[in-house]
Write an enzyme that holds these catalytic residues in place. Structure first.
Site, PDB file in Angstrom:
ATOM      1  N   CYS A 161      33.828  36.628  46.738  1.00  0.00           N
ATOM      2  CA  CYS A 161      33.216  37.121  45.823  1.00  0.00           C
ATOM      3  C   CYS A 161      32.350  36.345  45.472  1.00  0.00           C
ATOM      4  CB  CYS A 161      34.285  37.171  44.873  1.00  0.00           C
ATOM      5  SG  CYS A 161      36.250  38.259  45.230  1.00  0.00           S
ATOM      6  N   HIS A 294      31.159  36.384  35.690  1.00  0.00           N
ATOM      7  CA  HIS A 294      32.346  36.734  36.661  1.00  0.00           C
ATOM      8  C   HIS A 294      33.559  38.128  36.155  1.00  0.00           C
ATOM      9  CE1 HIS A 294      34.126  37.400  40.457  1.00  0.00           C
ATOM     10  NE2 HIS A 294      34.665  36.754  40.638  1.00  0.00           N
ATOM     11  N   GLU A 305      37.545  31.746  32.980  1.00  0.00           N
ATOM     12  CA  GLU A 305      36.026  31.616  33.024  1.00  0.00           C
ATOM     13  C   GLU A 305      35.974  31.097  32.245  1.00  0.00           C
ATOM     14  OE1 GLU A 305      34.651  35.049  34.541  1.00  0.00           O
ATOM     15  OE2 GLU A 305      32.209  33.943  33.921  1.00  0.00           O
ATOM     16  N   LYS A 326      31.163  44.330  35.347  1.00  0.00           N
ATOM     17  CA  LYS A 326      32.646  44.640  36.477  1.00  0.00           C
ATOM     18  C   LYS A 326      33.370  45.763  35.770  1.00  0.00           C
ATOM     19  CE  LYS A 326      32.682  40.712  39.742  1.00  0.00           C
ATOM     20  NZ  LYS A 326      31.977  39.665  38.769  1.00  0.00           N
ATOM     21  N   HIS A 331      34.635  45.632  41.093  1.00  0.00           N
ATOM     22  CA  HIS A 331      34.579  44.571  41.530  1.00  0.00           C
ATOM     23  C   HIS A 331      33.824  44.484  42.556  1.00  0.00           C
ATOM     24  CE1 HIS A 331      34.632  40.207  42.494  1.00  0.00           C
ATOM     25  NE2 HIS A 331      35.158  40.523  43.122  1.00  0.00           N
ATOM     26  N   PHE A 390      38.303  34.007  45.399  1.00  0.00           N
ATOM     27  CA  PHE A 390      39.477  33.177  46.212  1.00  0.00           C
ATOM     28  C   PHE A 390      39.186  32.136  46.849  1.00  0.00           C
ATOM     29  CE2 PHE A 390      43.102  37.129  46.614  1.00  0.00           C
ATOM     30  CZ  PHE A 390      42.697  37.489  45.332  1.00  0.00           C
TER      31      PHE A 390
END
Lengths: 402, 410
Positions: A161, A294, A305, A326, A331, A390
């Site tokens: 990602c 994010h 975050e 998002k 995503h 990830f």
């Protein structure tokens, strides 16, 4: 060291195709989430995704399926970005100094899935000539290089990602070294059933909608699309009087080195990525006036975050608007940080920031200004764009008004 | 002022042996790693030879914990990183952990596990598959795994650019060291043989013996060549800034000093353009190292036994090196090792560093029938020679041409 600027943008996302449509949709809080159509979801608990709608391409590519491909999305966004930057025709330039870097998480997996679904007994049935040609992820950049006549370095960034931001960071370094003049960069992604299943079985998918930072957030919504930028050295842009959206000031990378899927609970890697980006960009805490988060809408990411932002910006954290697109486009995995980079440049150019939609109930652990539900007019000079993948693979980049 | 980048550790998982010592011993002895493939059922297909990794005892390098969840490529990469760190005598303490990044080239990464997972999805109820089944299926998960196990916290990056993937990864690592971004990078490449890899080459008729065009032998630059033999493995280097390596008293194998990359195109490119661009990549790389063509003492060729690709490379070398092209020794490790796709540039880098260290050039075996169009000084028998500067070629018919320079450390 040369300065690097962004001179062209292109977008293909689930709530709008083309930069103008997409920006209007984002500012109006238009949700791109709908029933997933590209494969049958009846065996799953989740049936929604952010698919690109009404996508048409007037060009026919050899050996490609009629289905949508990353090549088609990135080609469309790249063509828009190059036209925008005035580089549709590159024939007069030293094209070995024009490079390409594109991020993706899964590559062109759906054409293989489509074939294997029809004849699942033998895995070899998933391959035909079209699949064989486009299956290696590098086909994404080699095809774009051919399409647009670029003859410099090209690579696909396979970094889950944060793939898009890795590609942008790689391109920035090449430009700063003086090895290239222009880089076409970004990310592209489809929704493979494989990745849908992967997130589904990890219980990371929200059933209905993506609600970043909301107390009732239930996970991410999977999405697809492409975001492309034209980056070039300031010298090169100035010589050809290019229109400049923003300056890319720097990036910061880090790796949690913690776990294959879960983020570091205190956000150690995220903090380091943000700090490194500020340091390379020579930007102080006070300068940052918007954070493009994010913000995946998963319980863990959003807390992590928020913690990381507070840890870096201290008291000022609550004054900086932080939003996650998002919430509207899902995503988009390997494309996400590239699309968010395009949106960061637009925020600077247009003096406005898109909202985090579906925000209703504040979470005590997520206590920043998330620009809830309504876009905001705001003079934006400096944007920080986070991507945390990830595996704890983090890249943050910083754009500044030129 | 650019910093120098030096190699202080080499980790190898290859069809020619585990560890750089065995790899080198078999490479210089001309022992082939190519045999009928055992890991795939190829009864329906005509090309059956490959160069598989055999005898890797992963537990020796990664311990037993969690091993059953790891896929082949992840085991290859994890084991080779461990070997490279040990070889460099580099202990990753907390301080070094934050400074050390990992930068790996792989064309497909763990793609075959991704598609195996999909094969399960279409045959079973997908929502009942265990999440652990998708633990190691991200394309870059072998790199993530290495970053977690060895605490490489500076960054983790995976580059995929087809046959040039690991050449581009090492080139990128070189630049990050030269520009002072960091002092230590674990750089290299990994690729694994899978049905997926086989199918993309088989469908495109790139394998030796496809279409009954010849025997299934890797014979770079030989007139009878008909395609390449697929290979697998992982080749990893500890790349350090010179000053850092010296400050900790590390042993130095050699210096990586130049990188260049040019795209030649594919669909609309004729032979002339392909040759020109391959030459430009070599030239850019030599320029980048601050050298001239006359400084190159050995060419570690892309030469993978492909009919067209070997011809393009030979022509490009002739054009760039002129008269010297008949003298300068050229060899291809792919005659014994096969074509390891995204890992091949790293395999060639290992060979180049060991040539410099040992003063030996490995033979290009099976080079028997000269191709008048490839009339270069192909090293057919092991050659004792002091090697100072090696040009490494990495060319992809899809268009990418990337090169590296490795030189003796002085």
């Amino acid at each position: 060291m040369p300065r690097v600027v962004v001179t062209g943008l292109g977008l293909v996302i689930s709530n709008g195709i083309g930069v103008k449509n997409a920006w209007d949709a984002l500012m109006n809080g238009k949700d791109g989430t709908a029933e997933l159509k590209s494969f049958d979801t009846s065996q799953y608990k989740v049936h929604r995704a952010c698919e690109v709608k009404d996508f048409k391409l007037d060009t026919v590519f050899e050996n490609e399926t009629t289905a949508n491909t990353i090549h088609k999305y990135t080609y469309t966004a790249a063509r828009e970005a190059l036209k925008d930057s005035g580089l549709s025709d590159v024939s007069g330039y030293d094209r070995e100094r024009f490079g390409i870097a594109i991020g993706t998480l899964a590559g062109e997996l759906p054409p293989f899935e489509y074939l294997l679904r029809k004849a699942p007994e033998d895995k070899a049935n998933g391959f035909d000539m079209g699949v064989a040609l486009t299956y290696p992820p590098s086909s994404i950049t080699t095809l774009l290089s051919e399409d647009f006549g670029f003859e410099g370095p090209n690579m696909v960034s396979l970094n889950a990602c944060s793939s898009g931001n890795h590609a942008i960071a790689w391109a920035l370094d090449l430009l700063c070294e003086g090895k290239v003049d222009v880089m076409l960069v970004g990310g592209g992604e489809l929704i493979p059933q494989t990745e849908f299943t992967h997130f589904h079985n990890l219980k990371a998918l929200a059933p209905e909608k993506c609600q970043p930072f909301d107390k009732d957030r239930k996970g991410l919504v999977i999405g697809e699309g492409a975001g492309i930028m034209v980056m070039e050295t300031l010298d090169f842009a100035s010589k050809r009087n290019a229109n400049i959206y923003a300056e890319l000031k720097g990036y910061g990378m880090s790796c949690d080195g913690h776990h294959m899927t879960a983020p570091h609970p205190e956000g150690a890697g995220a903090i380091k990525a943000i700090t490194n980006a500020l340091s390379m960009a020579r930007v102080s805490h006070e300068d940052v006036d918007y954070i493009n988060a994010h913000g995946t809408g998963t319980p863990l990411n959003d807390i992590m975050e928020t913690l990381a932002i507070k840890s870096v910006f201290k008291e000022r954290a609550k004054e900086i608007p932080v939003s996650s697109i998002k919430s509207m486009i899902g995503h988009t995995m390997g494309a996400a940080s590239a699309i968010e980079s395009v949106v960061s440049c637009l925020a600077i150019k247009n003096g406005a920031i898109p909202p985090t939609i579906h925000y209703k109930t504040p979470d005590p652990q997520c206590d920043l200004d998330y620009v809830p539900n309504e876009g905001r007019e705001l003079k934006v000079n400096c944007v920080l764009n986070n991507s945390f993948a990830f595996g704890g693979n983090n890249v943050t980049n910083i754009f500044r008004k030129f | 002022m650019n910093k120098k980048a030096v190699v202080t550790g080499i980790g190898v998982v290859s069809p020619l042996g585990i560890g750089h010592q065995d790899f080198w011993q078999n490479l210089v002895s001309g022992n082939s790693g190519i045999a009928p493939m055992e890991c795939l059922d190829l009864s329906k297909y005509e090309c059956k030879n490959g160069a598989e990794v055999r005898g890797l005892n992963t537990e020796e390098f990664l311990g037993r914990k969690g091993l059953k969840y790891l896929n082949k490529g992840t085991k290859f990469l994890g084991s080779s990183v461990k070997m490279a760190l040990d070889d460099a005598n580099l202990e990753i303490d907390e301080d070094l952990s934050n400074q050390t990044g990992i930068l790996i080239g792989s064309s497909l990464g763990n793609f075959s596990q991704t598609t195996d997972y999909f094969h399960d999805i279409v045959r079973e109820n997908p929502s009942e598959l265990s999440p652990m089944q998708s633990y190691d299926v991200a394309l870059n998960s072998s790199i993530n795994y290495a970053s977690v196990v060895f605490k490489l916290k500076n960054f983790a990056r995976t580059i995929s650019s087809g046959f040039t993937s690991s050449t581009d990864a090492i080139g990128n690592a070189l630049k990050l060291i030269q520009n002072g971004k960091t002092n230590v990078i674990i750089a290299g490449g990994v690729e694994q043989i899978s049905l997926d890899l086989y199918m993309i080459f088989y469908m495109r008729k790139m394998l030796a013996g496809a279409n009954g065009t010849g025997s299934e032998i890797s014979m770079p630059f030989d007139k009878r060549r008909s395609g390449f033999i697929m290979s697998e493995g992982s080749y990893v280097f500890v790349l350090e800034s010179h000053d850092y390596a010296v400050s900790r008293g590390a042993r130095i194998y050699g210096e990586v000093s130049g990188y260049g990359s040019v795209f030649a195109g594919n669909r609309n490119s004729d032979m002339g353009k392909r040759v020109e661009k391959a030459g430009n990549a070599m030239k850019k790389c030599i320029d980048d190292a601050g050298l001239s063509v006359g400084d190159i003492g050995l060419i570690n060729a892309n030469g993978n036994s492909g009919k067209l690709s070997d011809l393009i490379e030979a022509k490009a070398i002739k054009e760039l090196f002129g008269e010297r092209s008949k003298e300068i020794p050229i060899h291809s490790v792919k005659s014994t090792l096969g074509e390891s796709y995204g890992a091949s540039g790293a395999a060639q880098t290992a060979s180049a560093l060991l040539s410099i260290k040992n003063g030996l050039v490995p033979p290009t075996i099976n080079y028997e029938e000269k191709d008048p169009e490839c009339n270069l000084n192909i090293v057919g028998k092991k050659l004792e020679k002091e090697v100072n500067t090696v040009l490494i070629n990495s060319f992809d018919l899809s268009g990418n041409n990337s090169c590296l320079i490795v030189k003796k450390y002085e």
